[in-house]
Design an enzyme around this catalytic site. Structure first.
Site, PDB file in Angstrom:
ATOM      1  N   GLY A  21       0.812  -1.219   0.000  1.00  0.00           N
ATOM      2  CA  GLY A  21       0.000   0.000   0.000  1.00  0.00           C
ATOM      3  C   GLY A  21       0.839   1.259   0.000  1.00  0.00           C
ATOM      4  O   GLY A  21       0.451   2.285   0.552  1.00  0.00           O
ATOM      5  N   PRO A 197      13.025  -8.385   8.796  1.00  0.00           N
ATOM      6  CA  PRO A 197      12.885  -8.072   7.364  1.00  0.00           C
ATOM      7  C   PRO A 197      13.095  -6.582   7.078  1.00  0.00           C
ATOM      8  O   PRO A 197      13.743  -6.222   6.089  1.00  0.00           O
ATOM      9  CB  PRO A 197      11.437  -8.485   7.045  1.00  0.00           C
ATOM     10  CG  PRO A 197      11.065  -9.460   8.107  1.00  0.00           C
ATOM     11  CD  PRO A 197      11.843  -9.092   9.325  1.00  0.00           C
ATOM     12  N   CYS A 388     -18.567   2.093 -21.138  1.00  0.00           N
ATOM     13  CA  CYS A 388     -17.805   1.820 -22.353  1.00  0.00           C
ATOM     14  C   CYS A 388     -18.289   0.538 -23.029  1.00  0.00           C
ATOM     15  O   CYS A 388     -19.315   0.550 -23.683  1.00  0.00           O
ATOM     16  CB  CYS A 388     -16.315   1.798 -22.051  1.00  0.00           C
ATOM     17  SG  CYS A 388     -15.357   2.154 -23.537  1.00  0.00           S
ATOM     18  N   ARG A 469     -11.812   1.860 -28.837  1.00  0.00           N
ATOM     19  CA  ARG A 469     -11.638   1.965 -30.290  1.00  0.00           C
ATOM     20  C   ARG A 469     -12.974   2.017 -31.024  1.00  0.00           C
ATOM     21  O   ARG A 469     -13.093   2.590 -32.075  1.00  0.00           O
ATOM     22  CB  ARG A 469     -10.865   0.760 -30.834  1.00  0.00           C
ATOM     23  CG  ARG A 469      -9.440   0.681 -30.366  1.00  0.00           C
ATOM     24  CD  ARG A 469      -8.607  -0.319 -31.165  1.00  0.00           C
ATOM     25  NE  ARG A 469      -7.214  -0.191 -30.755  1.00  0.00           N
ATOM     26  CZ  ARG A 469      -6.677  -0.801 -29.721  1.00  0.00           C
ATOM     27  NH1 ARG A 469      -7.417  -1.608 -28.983  1.00  0.00           N
ATOM     28  NH2 ARG A 469      -5.411  -0.612 -29.406  1.00  0.00           N
ATOM     29  N   HIS A 514     -15.422   6.647 -19.270  1.00  0.00           N
ATOM     30  CA  HIS A 514     -15.120   5.953 -18.008  1.00  0.00           C
ATOM     31  C   HIS A 514     -15.319   6.902 -16.832  1.00  0.00           C
ATOM     32  O   HIS A 514     -14.357   7.479 -16.317  1.00  0.00           O
ATOM     33  CB  HIS A 514     -13.689   5.418 -18.030  1.00  0.00           C
ATOM     34  CG  HIS A 514     -13.519   4.219 -18.902  1.00  0.00           C
ATOM     35  ND1 HIS A 514     -13.816   2.949 -18.469  1.00  0.00           N
ATOM     36  CD2 HIS A 514     -13.131   4.099 -20.179  1.00  0.00           C
ATOM     37  CE1 HIS A 514     -13.603   2.085 -19.449  1.00  0.00           C
ATOM     38  NE2 HIS A 514     -13.182   2.761 -20.511  1.00  0.00           N
ATOM     39  N   GLU A 516     -15.795   6.325 -13.842  1.00  0.00           N
ATOM     40  CA  GLU A 516     -15.143   5.900 -12.596  1.00  0.00           C
ATOM     41  C   GLU A 516     -13.780   6.566 -12.406  1.00  0.00           C
ATOM     42  O   GLU A 516     -13.253   6.587 -11.303  1.00  0.00           O
ATOM     43  CB  GLU A 516     -15.026   4.361 -12.557  1.00  0.00           C
ATOM     44  CG  GLU A 516     -13.961   3.732 -13.459  1.00  0.00           C
ATOM     45  CD  GLU A 516     -14.426   3.515 -14.911  1.00  0.00           C
ATOM     46  OE1 GLU A 516     -15.377   4.198 -15.344  1.00  0.00           O
ATOM     47  OE2 GLU A 516     -13.809   2.690 -15.611  1.00  0.00           O
TER      48      GLU A 516
END
Ligand code: GLN
Length: 544
Positions: A21, A197, A388, A469, A514, A516
């Site tokens: 993250g 680590p 789309c 396209r 789009h 979003e």
């Protein structure tokens, strides 16, 4: 020449494992610094050799995030924009592929005539050019956050880290600081947090001349004082600069967590900048809403890449935003349109949903399942949002089952269809290469008044991002409209269908764009907001 001495850089690196993250940490820091009134932007440097992620499978890399200027970028750019509300551009994402491409082009042009072209200094110089590209474009910027993709220790990221070392030397450690995001695993058998680590990952950095200034430690449990001190000692970082990055229930909580750990305050003090109060009331309210929704609606997403939810990252986040706006939780049911291609199979999956979304996609696989999902939503009055490819399958369903053009299809899926209701744009017909050759980026659209699309947007002139396209074939527009499909949005010159909806349906809207990609924490995309509102209404109606 812009004054470079006052620009400050925060380099974000990752250690131990991928998927920690880092992008959310960079986005959160951007949000916090912006909330403190600083002019900030975020950049991602990706060590892979693709020139951009546009040619990578969503199964491998997740969604391709498209910007207004048409750049196809890493999905982390989506987090940056959603969290900060700051518009990003092409220069906010660079890949090793792009860097090498440019170096080789220069070599061929003869720019390096006489020298042996090498990783150091030629590639590292080119990386530094990209790091500083943003400050050259925007003189107002005060702080640039640069996230280095990959994990410290990878062969691929070495030139990038070496470039950071040189850059820090040149600009001074008071102007370039390093935030290292790392993992503190918890071993249940011995009930212990393990720092080894992280120690090793910081060792790798120090071997190449980099010293992290701040550690953001991803952890499942609260870091004890002892653990913080141990990390500080072994990693050569001050104890108060060991920051806890606790697992959060929602990513939108992360900026609040990091603020409590004083991340931006420490960053500012390290950069010799003034700390200021941060305005975070809206974020607290937002997180509170997510935690305590009044109701739940279930939306089905019928797609092809459902095994990897990263492929639909922006859609998921748009639903989180829209849920807050409608005071509900949006539960997502993933529907594999390819596995459930037969109508009797997919119908079972679609049962009981409060809304159906068909996302973008490429290629024939799963198409029949998606067409059936659009048909199901249309026939059963289930709220529907087509994105789309989602618009394209809604048009195919309508042509086949309402107009009666049985073999209607898109030429993407069946070149010889007798009814090519979706076809290649003339400008795309001669394109042979695949990289960055689509209709990409922001395009204007005129929304027709009196439509559901207009109610959502509240205005007639809008702009949305595109990546496709194929287009609705204008030869079929009249037939579609005379049978009850509304063309609710077109390009300003009316040559392209941008949005459609159904007249006799509670909420059936689809867009060639789009949406979003334009939803933000504090600005939910209107189509998602209205879609979820319709789903709540539908849900309540069913309860009666
Ligand atoms: N494959 C379709 C096209 O290229 C849809 C693309 C998409 O959904 N982004 O037009």
């Amino acid at each position: 020449m812009p004054d470079q001495t006052n620009k400050k850089y925060v380099i974000v690196t990752g250690g131990v494992i991928s998927g920690l993250g880092k992008g959310i940490v960079a986005a959160s820091l951007g949000l916090l610094l912006k909330a403190k009134g600083y002019a900030v932007t975020i950049q991602k440097l990706d060590p892979y050799l693709n020139v951009d992620p546009g040619t990578m499978s969503p199964f491998q890399h997740g969604e391709v995030y498209v910007l207004d200027d048409g750049a196809e970028t890493d999905l982390d750019l989506g987090h940056y924009e959603r969290f900060t509300g700051i518009e990003m551009g092409r220069d906010n994402n660079t890949t090793a592929g792009q860097i090498y491409w440019e170096v080789i082009e220069k070599e061929r042009r003869g720019d390096y005539l006489g020298s042996t072209v090498q990783v150091i200094p030629h590639v590292t110089d080119q990386i530094q050019k990209h790091i500083t590209a943003l400050e050259k474009k925007n003189e107002e910027l005060e702080i640039i956050i640069t996230e280095i993709g990959g994990t410290v220790g990878d062969i691929e990221s070495l030139p990038f880290l070496e470039a950071v070392r040189q850059f820090q030397q040149e600009r001074g450690p008071e102007n370039v600081i390093i935030v290292h995001v790392t993992l503190i695993p918890y071993v249940h058998a011995s009930a212990e947090m393990k720092t080894k680590p992280t120690q090793h990952s910081v060792m790798r950095m120090r071997e190449i001349g980099l010293q992290p200034d701040i550690l953001v430690c991803r952890t499942e449990f609260t870091l004890t004082r002892d653990t913080r001190e141990k990390l500080a000692l072994f990693c050569n970082v001050k104890t108060e600069r060991v920051i806890q990055g606790l697992d959060a229930k929602t990513i939108y909580e992360v900026p609040l967590f990091l603020n409590r750990e004083r991340l931006s305050e420490i960053v500012l003090s390290r950069l010799g900048m003034e700390d200021r109060p941060a305005e975070l009331t809206y974020l607290r309210k937002f997180v509170n809403h997510i935690a305590n929704p009044a109701s739940t609606v279930t939306i089905g997403i019928a797609g092809k890449y459902v095994q990897l939810v990263d492929a639909y990252k922006s859609i998921i986040e748009s639903f989180a935003h829209a849920g807050v706006d409608n005071d509900c939780k949006v539960e997502i049911r993933w529907i594999d349109a390819e596995q459930n291609e037969a109508a009797h199979n997919i119908d079972v999956e679609l049962e009981g949903l409060d809304g159906i979304l068909i996302p973008g996609g490429f290629g024939y696989r799963g198409i029949e399942g998606k067409i059936r999902a659009a048909q199901y939503a249309r026939e059963n009055g289930v709220p529907f949002l087509g994105i789309c490819l989602g618009l394209q399958v809604a048009v195919i369903d309508f042509a086949r089952h309402v107009i009666g053009l049985e073999q209607a299809n898109s030429t993407e899926f069946e070149e010889k269809t007798p009814f090519p209701v979706i076809h290649l744009m003339p400008s795309q017909e001669h394109v042979k290469t695949k990289g960055a050759t689509m209709r990409l980026g922001a395009y204007d659209c005129v929304v027709r008044q009196g439509t559901k699309s207009f109610i959502a947007y509240g205005k007639t002139e809008i702009s949305e991002r595109h990546r496709h396209r194929y287009e609705v074939n204008n030869d079929y527009r009249e037939q579609l409209e005379s049978h009850g499909m509304l063309i609710s949005g077109t390009s300003p010159d009316d040559s392209l269908v941008e949005m459609i909806e159904l007249k006799d349906h509670p909420w059936f809207v689809a867009t060639q764009a789009h949406p979003e990609l334009k939803s933000r924490i504090d600005r939910t995309h209107p189509l998602f907001r209205e879609f979820v509102r319709a789903a709540v209404k539908y849900h309540e109606g069913r309860g009666k």
